[in-house]
Design a protein around this motif. Structure first.
Motif, PDB file in Angstrom:
ATOM      1  N   ASN A 174      11.191 -39.228   5.369  1.00  0.00           N
ATOM      2  CA  ASN A 174      11.983 -38.214   5.370  1.00  0.00           C
ATOM      3  C   ASN A 174      11.522 -37.300   6.568  1.00  0.00           C
ATOM      4  O   ASN A 174      12.451 -36.486   6.798  1.00  0.00           O
ATOM      5  N   ASP A 177      13.616 -38.285   9.504  1.00  0.00           N
ATOM      6  CA  ASP A 177      14.927 -37.856   9.456  1.00  0.00           C
ATOM      7  C   ASP A 177      15.091 -36.284   9.778  1.00  0.00           C
ATOM      8  O   ASP A 177      16.150 -35.798  10.381  1.00  0.00           O
ATOM      9  N   THR A 178      14.173 -35.525   9.031  1.00  0.00           N
ATOM     10  CA  THR A 178      14.523 -33.901   9.037  1.00  0.00           C
ATOM     11  C   THR A 178      14.260 -33.359  10.745  1.00  0.00           C
ATOM     12  O   THR A 178      14.839 -32.649  11.083  1.00  0.00           O
ATOM     13  N   LYS A 181      16.550 -34.061  13.379  1.00  0.00           N
ATOM     14  CA  LYS A 181      17.998 -33.269  13.272  1.00  0.00           C
ATOM     15  C   LYS A 181      17.448 -31.980  13.920  1.00  0.00           C
ATOM     16  O   LYS A 181      18.173 -31.007  14.288  1.00  0.00           O
TER      17      LYS A 181
END
Length: 258
Positions: A174, A177-178, A181
């Motif tokens: 997680n 992914d965060t 971005k």
């Protein structure tokens, strides 16, 4: 000067501590990549997996893989990026190479060694940020744990593309992914992340999640499978967005001293 850059991201399982098998595996995958691709991005430590036992790897394998990258780049007329174990002056480095089909190769040594796994006790930390030019694009490559440190990647050089090569485990995906971005949004640059999949020799599981985000943080490609991902980066998208929004003009000024 090119206005687009076609990239291929190879998301793959890796043979544990076996450079010969990994080079052969990647060579077979590269052979399937279309001729229009300009840049191939491989994972972190793509010939071994993320091992904390570099002494298990023959000292000659670093130079051997660099020569292999040169041969692949020339044979397929494509640039390549990926990190490997490299022994230099008695010290081990987690070293990224950018190898163009012609011209000078560039290197980047991982700045933030992963203390949780003891990487700092085995590998020397790099000290220099790398920005290189390729086909009209200014590119900043980094390695895995570097992703957690936004000051190191801060776009004070007006680069166009951030690249992160990684072995990022499932239990913390997680964050991957965060942060990918976030790095795209805050730096107003394309952000590319290439992770591996599968389970390594230390029993860590990797779920992929390789991706490309545009200047506004919109996902362009994403995958959890063993496959090659493709994306086209557009120089006009960078220039037009920065001209319209001008956020980088308000960035804080600072100097890194450590």
């Amino acid at each position: 000067m090119s206005t687009t850059l076609n990239i291929a991201l190879i998301q793959s399982n890796l043979y544990w501590e076996d450079p010969v098998k990994n080079r052969k595996m990647f060579e077979d995958k590269i052979d399937t990549i279309p001729d229009y691709v300009d840049l191939i991005v491989l994972p972190e430590m793509f010939t071994t997996g993320f091992t904390m036992k570099p002494k298990n790897i023959a000292q000659s394998e670093g130079d051997g893989t660099v020569e292999w990258m040169k041969r692949m780049a020339q044979q397929y007329n494509v640039a390549m990026v990926g990190s490997i174990i490299f022994l230099e002056n008695g010290k081990f480095f987690n070293r990224l190479y950018f190898v163009p089909p012609v011209g000078t190769l560039e290197i980047y040594d991982k700045k933030h060694t992963f203390t949780l796994a003891g990487e700092d006790e085995v590998y020397e930390a790099g000290k220099e940020k790398l920005i290189f030019e390729y086909k009209g694009f200014s590119i900043c490559p980094m390695i895995c744990y570097d992703l957690r440190f936004p000051v190191w990647s801060r776009n004070t050089e007006d680069y166009d593309v951030l690249i992160y090569v990684a072995n990022w485990p499932k239990k913390r995906i997680n964050a991957w992914d965060t942060l990918l971005k976030a790095r795209a949004v805050e730096n107003m640059a394309y952000c590319i992340g290439v992770n591996r999949i599968g389970t390594d020799g230390a029993d860590f599981e990797y779920p992929g999640h390789s991706a490309v985000y545009d200047v506004l943080g919109e996902p362009m490609v994403y995958s959890e499978a063993e496959e090659i991902l493709y994306a086209t980066l557009d120089k006009a998208h960078i220039e037009n967005t920065r001209k319209k929004l001008r956020f980088l003009e308000d960035r804080d000024s600072f100097n890194l001293i450590g």
